[in-house]
Design an enzyme around this catalytic site. Structure first.
Site, mmCIF file in Angstrom:
data_model
loop_
_atom_site.group_PDB
_atom_site.id
_atom_site.type_symbol
_atom_site.label_atom_id
_atom_site.label_comp_id
_atom_site.label_asym_id
_atom_site.label_seq_id
_atom_site.Cartn_x
_atom_site.Cartn_y
_atom_site.Cartn_z
ATOM 1 N N HIS A 1 -3.458 -5.081 0.572
ATOM 2 C CA HIS A 1 -2.877 -5.471 1.857
ATOM 3 C C HIS A 1 -2.939 -6.988 2.043
ATOM 4 C CE1 HIS A 1 -2.241 -1.591 3.899
ATOM 5 N NE2 HIS A 1 -3.288 -1.166 3.211
ATOM 6 N N GLU B 1 -1.297 -8.654 4.194
ATOM 7 C CA GLU B 1 -0.953 -8.994 5.585
ATOM 8 C C GLU B 1 -2.151 -9.092 6.511
ATOM 9 O OE1 GLU B 1 -0.687 -4.400 5.830
ATOM 10 O OE2 GLU B 1 -0.904 -5.993 4.351
ATOM 11 N N CYS C 1 0.835 -1.202 0.000
ATOM 12 C CA CYS C 1 0.000 0.000 0.000
ATOM 13 C C CYS C 1 0.872 1.255 0.000
ATOM 14 C CB CYS C 1 -1.004 -0.033 1.146
ATOM 15 S SG CYS C 1 -2.389 1.115 0.861
#
Length: 253
Positions: free
Chosen positions: A177, A179, A96
């Protein structure tokens, strides 16, 4: 592989990305650019490590804009650090804000998106240029800016609103994202994200519930992405860098 996680702030847990690098046998260290006590006054002095100290570096997200040098004057130092990594052939992964920063480092730009992209979205991957590098998703998006890259840098995933991934030599920049876990999402919501989503008419609780439903698939995709970064992208020939000029911009997560 010695890997450095560059966390832009205290509210950016590494989540599935941390799990995936550990599963790949990497020795992970981390640095936090803006400590918790300076979150609302982030114009801190930052010293980045030597570009040759680690075998790979991962840059995480942030609430600020890559080009907002008035608010985060250290961003020019981070871009310079990223360019040093790229010049030395050190693999770099950006998520990001981190992906936008890497786009700027390779000569691209960051600008305000026409509308925010927040939620679980599928991406269109360029399977002809990079088959299997970026899964279609869904991936969690949370951004208000978008990046461009120079014409010679391939964009390997996109949505209708924004480029979602590019690869240049040993550098992989992501807009989404990978994660995200429940813990990561709660950390973002607790550091201003809740109000941010409400302002744009997005129900934070609905996003949490959807994320929990998609958790198993998200974990598998994140681990696959990290494996491809470690065993494919990180072993490619290094790329050359153009000269760049930094300009002021807007905001992102």
């Amino acid at each position: 592989m010695r890997v450095l996680f560059v966390k832009q702030d205290h509210s950016s847990p590494d989540g599935l990305i941390g799990d995936a690098f550990a599963a790949a046998g990497c020795d992970v260290s981390e640095m936090v650019v803006v400590p918790k006590e300076r979150f609302h006054s982030p114009d801190v002095a930052v010293t980045f490590p030597s570009a040759s100290e680690y075998d790979a570096v991962v840059f995480f997200g942030a609430i600020w804009s890559v080009h907002d040098t008035a608010t985060i004057p250290w961003i020019s130092d981070e871009i310079t650090y990223a360019r040093s990594l790229i010049s030395l052939g050190v693999p770099a992964l950006g998520i990001c804000f981190g992906g936008q920063m890497l786009a700027a480092a390779v000569g691209g730009s960051v600008s305000r998106a026409p509308i925010p992209e927040v939620g679980w979205l599928s991406v269109a991957s360029d399977t002809s240029a990079e088959p299997g590098l970026i899964d279609a998703g869904p991936w969690l998006s949370w951004h208000f800016d978008r990046f461009t890259v120079p014409a010679h840098v391939p964009v390997v995933a996109r949505t209708a609103l924004a480029n979602q991934a590019f690869v240049s030599g040993r550098t992989l920049g992501l807009q989404f994202h990978p994660e995200v876990t429940d813990f990561v999402l709660q950390a973002w919501l607790g550091s201003g994200g809740d109000d941010q989503l409400t302002k744009f008419g997005i129900d934070p609780q609905a996003l949490i519930e959807q994320s929990r439903t998609l958790a198993d698939g998200a974990a598998a995709r994140a681990h696959g992405l990290v494996r491809r970064f470690v065993y494919d992208v990180a072993r490619r020939p290094a790329s050359e860098l153009p000269a760049i000029t930094l300009v002021s911009g807007h905001s992102s997560r």
